[in-house]
Design an enzyme around this catalytic site. Structure first.
Site, short mmCIF file in Angstrom:
data_model
loop_
_atom_site.label_atom_id
_atom_site.label_comp_id
_atom_site.label_asym_id
_atom_site.label_seq_id
_atom_site.Cartn_x
_atom_site.Cartn_y
_atom_site.Cartn_z
CE1 TYR A 98 -10.62 2.66 -2.99
CE2 TYR A 98 -12.48 3.09 -4.81
CZ TYR A 98 -11.55 2.25 -4.09
OH TYR A 98 -12.08 0.93 -4.14
CE LYS A 134 1.38 -4.21 5.83
NZ LYS A 134 1.84 -5.56 6.13
CG ASP A 194 -0.47 -8.29 6.29
OD1 ASP A 194 -0.86 -7.94 7.09
OD2 ASP A 194 0.84 -8.52 6.13
CG ASP A 246 -12.68 -1.89 -3.39
OD1 ASP A 246 -13.61 -2.28 -3.71
OD2 ASP A 246 -11.85 -2.20 -4.21
CG ASP A 303 -15.21 -7.59 -3.98
OD1 ASP A 303 -16.22 -6.71 -3.61
OD2 ASP A 303 -14.79 -7.66 -5.14
#
Ligand code: IPM
Ligand code: MG
Length: 362
Positions: free
Chosen positions: A146, A195, A227, A251, A255
Site C-alpha cells: 500500500y 507467503k 492461500d 485486506d 473481507d
C-alpha cells in the site's frame, strides 16, 4: 470525563450510520456523566466536494487534536461517481491511506465473530460453524504494497507498472507484539499468515514473528501460507484466534472472514498507533447503492464506538453497556434488512439507533 472525538461521517451510508452511533454515545454520556466534544472532519468524497482533495493538512491537524476518531465509511461508485475521474492520488481512498499514515495507525484490529442470534445468516454449513467462531485479524496497516514505491512507465515501448512490497524488521516487530498482547487476553493462539514460500518480505516476517514469540511462552504460534489461510477460513474457521498478517493479505482475508460471519453490518474495527489514539470504523464499506434510504445497519458503527470507549478512553463499563444493548436489541428480534430473517421485526437505521440508545443502562 470529556471525550474529544473526531467525527468522519464520510460518504454513502456513512452519515446515516455515524448519526446513530453519536445518538448512542450521547446516551452513554448522559447515563455515565461524561461529555462528548465532537469535531467534524472531512475525508474522502465529502472532502473532495468541498476542498478538491480527499484530505487536507488542516483535517490531519484537527484529527491529531482529538483523543479518538469515529468514522463511517468513504468512497463512492467507481463507475458513476465523478470522484473516480480524478487521478488516483486525489480519489477518496487516497485520503484514507494518508490519514492512516499521518496518524501512524499501524495496527488494524478486525474482529470476525459469529453472533449466536444471527447464525442463520452465516453462509457456511452448520457442521462447520457449530459452537461458533470468534477471531481477531491483526492487519499491519501502514506498510507493504500500500505504501511502497509505485510507478507506471514504458519499458522498451511496453507499458509496465511497478508496486513494491517492503517491510523492515521494526515494522514487523511492533505489529507482532500487538498480536501477541491481544492473544494473551484471548485464547492464546497466533496464526501468522505469510507467503514465505515465495516472498522475501514474508521470510523476514516469519523470522521476526518467531523472535517476538519467544517473549510470549504462553502463546502458541503457528505459521500459515496465505492461500491456505483463505481456504481454512471457510473450511474450519473455529481454529483461529488471532490472525497476524501484513497489509494486503489482511485486506483480503478480513473481507473473507467478515463474509463468513454472514453479518458484515455487525463488525467493528479499530486502527491504533503507539498511543491511546485510535480511528474506529465499521468493517463494511460505504454502500452507495443504499445510501440515503434509511435502511443501512448502524450496529457495526455503534460497536466501533464501543471499541473506542474501551481502547482509547479505558471506559470498559460504558463499552459493555453498548454491547449489552446491542445484544438485547437482537434478542428482542429487531433487525435491519441485511440481517432480517423470518419472524423478526424489520426496522430502519434510525429505529435501530433509537432502540439501542434506549437500552443503555448503568
Ligand atoms: C479496507 C478498504 C481499504 C483498504 C480501501 C478503501 C483503500 O478496503 O479498509 O479494507 O484496502 O485498506
Ligand atoms: Mg478492504
Amino acid at each position: 470525563m470529556n471525550l474529544k472525538i473526531g467525527i468522519i461521517k464520510g460518504d454513502g451510508i456513512g452519515p446515516e450510520i455515524v448519526t446513530e452511533a453519536q445518538k448512542v454515545l450521547n446516551k452513554i454520556a448522559e447515563t455515565y456523566g461524561h461529555t462528548c466534544e465532537y469535531t467534524e472532519l472531512l475525508l474522502g468524497g465529502a472532502s473532495i466536494d468541498v476542498h478538491g482533495v480527499p484530505l487536507t493538512d488542516e483535517t490531519v491537524a484537527a484529527a491529531k487534536q482529538c483523543d479518538a476518531v469515529l468514522m463511517g465509511s468513504i468512497g463512492g461508485d467507481a463507475k458513476t461517481s465523478p470522484w473516480y475521474q480524478l487521478e488516483p492520488s486525489k480519489r477518496p481512498e487516497a485520503g484514507l491511506l494518508r490519514i492512516r499514515k499521518e496518524l501512524n495507525l499501524f495496527a488494524n484490529l478486525r474482529p470476525a465473530v459469529l453472533y449466536d442470534e444471527l447464525k442463520g445468516a452465516c453462509p457456511l454449513k452448520e457442521s462447520i460453524t457449530e459452537g461458533g467462531f470468534d477471531m481477531m485479524i491483526m492487519r499491519e496497516l501502514t506498510g507493504g504494497l500500500y505504501f511502497g514505491e509505485r510507478k507506471t512507465v514504458e519499458v522498451d515501448g511496453v507499458l509496465t507498472a511497478f508496486d513494491s512490497l517492503t517491510y523492515n524488521e521494526e515494522e514487523i516487530r511492533r505489529i507482532a507484539k500487538r498480536a501477541f498482547d491481544i492473544a494473551m487476553k484471548r485464547r492464546k493462539k497466533v496464526t501468522s499468515v505469510d507467503k514465505a514460500n515465495v516472498l522475501d518480505s514474508s521470510r523476514l516476517w516469519r523470522k521476526v514473528v518467531e523472535e517476538v514469540a519467544e517473549e510470549y511462552p504462553e502463546v502458541t504460534l503457528e505459521h500459515m501460507l496465505v492461500d491456505n489461510c483463505a481456504m481454512q477460513l471457510v473450511k474450519d474457521p473455529k481454529q483461529f484466534d488471532v490472525i497476524l498478517t501484513e497489509n494486503m493479505f489482511g485486506d483480503i482475508l478480513s473481507d473473507e472472514a467478515s463474509m463468513v460471519t454472514g453479518s458484515i453490518g455487525m463488525l467493528a474495527s479499530a486502527s491504533l498507533n503507539e498511543t491511546k489514539f485510535g480511528l474506529y470504523e465499521p468493517s463494511g464499506g460505504s454502500a452507495p447503492d443504499i445510501a440515503g434510504k434509511g435502511i443501512a445497519n448502524p450496529i457495526a458503527t455503534i460497536l466501533s464506538a464501543a471499541m473506542m470507549l474501551r481502547f482509547s478512553f479505558d471506559l470498559d463499563q460504558e463499552a459493555d453497556a453498548i454491547e449489552k444493548a446491542v445484544e438485547k436489541v437482537l434478542k428482542e428480534g429487531y433487525r435491519t434488512i441485511d440481517i432480517m430473517s423470518e419472524g423478526k421485526t424489520q426496522i430502519g437505521t434510525a429505529g435501530m439507533g433509537d432502540l439501542i440508545a434506549s437500552f443503555i443502562r448503568r
